[in-house]
Design an enzyme around this catalytic site. Sequence first.
Site, PDB file in Angstrom:
ATOM      1  N   GLU A 178     -63.447 -58.950 -67.781  1.00 26.04           N
ATOM      2  CA  GLU A 178     -64.706 -58.797 -66.635  1.00 26.04           C
ATOM      3  C   GLU A 178     -66.255 -58.228 -66.598  1.00 26.04           C
ATOM      4  O   GLU A 178     -65.873 -57.396 -67.703  1.00 26.04           O
ATOM      5  CB  GLU A 178     -64.657 -58.759 -64.790  1.00 26.04           C
ATOM      6  CG  GLU A 178     -63.440 -59.233 -64.200  1.00 26.04           C
ATOM      7  CD  GLU A 178     -63.804 -60.562 -64.256  1.00 26.04           C
ATOM      8  OE1 GLU A 178     -65.442 -60.717 -63.762  1.00 26.04           O
ATOM      9  OE2 GLU A 178     -63.079 -61.767 -63.597  1.00 26.04           O
ATOM     10  N   CYS A 179     -67.619 -59.192 -66.507  1.00 24.10           N
ATOM     11  CA  CYS A 179     -68.960 -58.622 -67.458  1.00 24.10           C
ATOM     12  C   CYS A 179     -69.217 -57.620 -66.017  1.00 24.10           C
ATOM     13  O   CYS A 179     -70.032 -56.885 -66.883  1.00 24.10           O
ATOM     14  CB  CYS A 179     -69.770 -59.793 -67.211  1.00 24.10           C
ATOM     15  SG  CYS A 179     -69.697 -60.212 -65.379  1.00 24.10           S
ATOM     16  N   GLY A 180     -68.325 -57.449 -64.844  1.00 31.75           N
ATOM     17  CA  GLY A 180     -68.568 -56.118 -64.255  1.00 31.75           C
ATOM     18  C   GLY A 180     -69.627 -56.157 -63.002  1.00 31.75           C
ATOM     19  O   GLY A 180     -69.696 -56.039 -61.893  1.00 31.75           O
ATOM     20  N   SER A 211     -73.599 -56.062 -70.514  1.00 33.46           N
ATOM     21  CA  SER A 211     -73.595 -56.167 -69.248  1.00 33.46           C
ATOM     22  C   SER A 211     -73.966 -55.521 -68.147  1.00 33.46           C
ATOM     23  O   SER A 211     -75.026 -56.075 -67.626  1.00 33.46           O
ATOM     24  CB  SER A 211     -72.120 -56.355 -68.446  1.00 33.46           C
ATOM     25  OG  SER A 211     -72.020 -57.018 -67.341  1.00 33.46           O
ATOM     26  N   TRP A 224     -66.311 -51.114 -61.604  1.00 32.89           N
ATOM     27  CA  TRP A 224     -66.905 -50.507 -63.086  1.00 32.89           C
ATOM     28  C   TRP A 224     -68.262 -51.608 -62.759  1.00 32.89           C
ATOM     29  O   TRP A 224     -68.969 -50.024 -62.918  1.00 32.89           O
ATOM     30  CB  TRP A 224     -66.499 -50.769 -63.882  1.00 32.89           C
ATOM     31  CG  TRP A 224     -66.491 -52.239 -64.553  1.00 32.89           C
ATOM     32  CD1 TRP A 224     -65.566 -52.288 -65.434  1.00 32.89           C
ATOM     33  CD2 TRP A 224     -67.400 -52.439 -65.517  1.00 32.89           C
ATOM     34  NE1 TRP A 224     -65.772 -53.118 -66.240  1.00 32.89           N
ATOM     35  CE2 TRP A 224     -67.273 -53.530 -65.782  1.00 32.89           C
ATOM     36  CE3 TRP A 224     -68.766 -52.240 -65.889  1.00 32.89           C
ATOM     37  CZ2 TRP A 224     -68.216 -54.608 -67.344  1.00 32.89           C
ATOM     38  CZ3 TRP A 224     -69.931 -53.640 -66.555  1.00 32.89           C
ATOM     39  CH2 TRP A 224     -69.071 -53.976 -67.107  1.00 32.89           C
TER      40      TRP A 224
END
Length: 218
Positions: free
Chosen positions: A204-206, A118, A211
């Site tokens: 979640e991808c970020g 990601s 994070w």
Amino acid sequence: MNAELIQQWNAELRDRHPRDIVRWALQRAEGRAVVSTNFRPYEAVLLHLCVQELPDIPVLWVDHGFNRPATYRHAEELRRLLNLNLHIYHPKLSAAHYQALHGPPPGPEDEEGLRRFSALMKLEPFQRGIRELAPRVWLTALRKVQNPHRAGLDVVVWDENFKLLKVSPVFHWSDADMEAYLRQHNLPNEWDYFDPAKADEKRECGLHARWGSQVLSS
């Protein structure tokens, strides 16, 4: 950003139609708004809402190169139908280059691998897009029914990853609400979508998780 003010805004917007929320967001953007999309299911709803209010609003799309053919066709269909002011950002590595070096995208069991993927293929080009387009307000299609993390968000949040106001006009809408809007405005939808930066819909991808700021600053 003042947390009490954001709480007040969310209380005011809780029962407003997404169209009114888009107008509210554009007023606060002072000419510097952007709407992001990945052309997943129901994305036509937010894109239509936004271009009805601001036809030339910049539309930020990170094409990581791993989308399915149907997603690319859907993106082109919406670009033409809505006359989108589409800004496409790509990773510094093509999909073929990434796979030659690292193999296929990680699976759902490889959390650290997904975060690395990601960061490289999605977060960096998105950050580049935000830097170049320089919005004050970022409009998204986040909805609370999408996953447990998003259920804890709200219509208006201060995004710590990208340091701007993030507004999600359809946050409180159900799938039925989205379907009704698509029918009302004769808009297309597309279901053959997969995000390799998430591997499943509960992760979640970020872009919208804390994070993300850690990997962006590393």
